[in-house]
Design a protein around this motif. Structure first.
Motif, PDB file in Angstrom:
ATOM      1  N   LEU A 198       0.606  -1.223   0.077  1.00 40.39           N
ATOM      2  CA  LEU A 198       0.141   0.179  -0.303  1.00 40.39           C
ATOM      3  C   LEU A 198       0.764   1.367  -0.013  1.00 40.39           C
ATOM      4  CD1 LEU A 198      -2.838   1.334   0.210  1.00 40.39           C
ATOM      5  CD2 LEU A 198      -2.500   1.182   2.735  1.00 40.39           C
ATOM      6  N   TYR A 212       2.238   1.602  -3.358  1.00 40.05           N
ATOM      7  CA  TYR A 212       1.307   1.862  -4.268  1.00 40.05           C
ATOM      8  C   TYR A 212       1.063   3.486  -4.289  1.00 40.05           C
ATOM      9  CZ  TYR A 212      -3.176   2.587  -6.792  1.00 40.05           C
ATOM     10  OH  TYR A 212      -3.864   3.081  -7.598  1.00 40.05           O
ATOM     11  N   LEU A 213       0.908   4.078  -3.015  1.00 40.58           N
ATOM     12  CA  LEU A 213       0.658   5.405  -2.777  1.00 40.58           C
ATOM     13  C   LEU A 213       1.945   6.209  -3.078  1.00 40.58           C
ATOM     14  CD1 LEU A 213      -1.119   5.376   0.676  1.00 40.58           C
ATOM     15  CD2 LEU A 213      -2.116   5.777  -1.505  1.00 40.58           C
ATOM     16  N   ASN A 214       3.274   5.949  -2.827  1.00 38.34           N
ATOM     17  CA  ASN A 214       4.346   6.440  -3.364  1.00 38.34           C
ATOM     18  C   ASN A 214       4.346   6.541  -4.959  1.00 38.34           C
ATOM     19  OD1 ASN A 214       6.988   7.589  -3.144  1.00 38.34           O
ATOM     20  ND2 ASN A 214       7.986   5.851  -3.163  1.00 38.34           N
ATOM     21  N   LEU A 274       1.787   6.362  -6.846  1.00 39.59           N
ATOM     22  CA  LEU A 274       0.650   7.433  -7.402  1.00 39.59           C
ATOM     23  C   LEU A 274       1.275   8.574  -7.227  1.00 39.59           C
ATOM     24  CD1 LEU A 274      -2.072   7.467  -8.367  1.00 39.59           C
ATOM     25  CD2 LEU A 274      -2.889   7.570  -6.116  1.00 39.59           C
ATOM     26  N   SER A 275       1.786   9.000  -6.141  1.00 44.82           N
ATOM     27  CA  SER A 275       1.998  10.449  -5.743  1.00 44.82           C
ATOM     28  C   SER A 275       3.261  10.826  -6.936  1.00 44.82           C
ATOM     29  CB  SER A 275       2.728  10.850  -4.466  1.00 44.82           C
ATOM     30  OG  SER A 275       3.950   9.982  -4.320  1.00 44.82           O
TER      31      SER A 275
END
Length: 81
Positions: A4, A7-9, A11-12
Motif C-alpha cells: 500500500l 502504491y501510494l508512493n 501514485l504520488s
C-alpha cells in the motif's frame, strides 16, 4: 502494508510528473487553475482572508512564468528561419 505504501508512493510520483508536464505545456491554464483554487478555498473557508488569497495568486502569477516561462516563450515566439 508495504504494498500500500509503495502504491501510494508510485501514485504520488505519477501525479507529480503529470503536474510538471502540465505546467510546462500549459502555464497559463495552470496559473489560472491555481488562482481559482486559492480563491475558492478563501470562499469556502472564511478564515483564509482575501489578502492571503490575493498574495498567493500574485506569487503564482509571478513565479510560474519565471519557472516555466522559457519553454512557453519558445512555443509562442516566431521561429527564425
Amino acid at each position: 502494508m508495504n504494498r500500500l505504501i509503495a502504491y501510494l508512493n508510485d501514485l504520488s510520483l505519477r501525479l507529480y510528473v503529470r503536474l510538471q508536464l502540465f505546467a510546462a505545456q500549459e502555464p497559463v491554464r495552470l496559473r489560472a487553475s491555481l488562482t481559482s483554487a486559492v480563491l475558492a478555498l478563501a470562499f469556502v473557508f472564511p478564515s483564509i482572508s482575501a489578502g492571503i488569497a490575493e498574495r498567493v495568486g500574485y506569487v503564482g502569477a509571478v513565479a510560474l512564468p519565471i519557472l516555466v516561462g522559457e519553454s512557453a516563450r519558445k512555443k509562442v515566439s516566431p521561429v527564425d528561419e
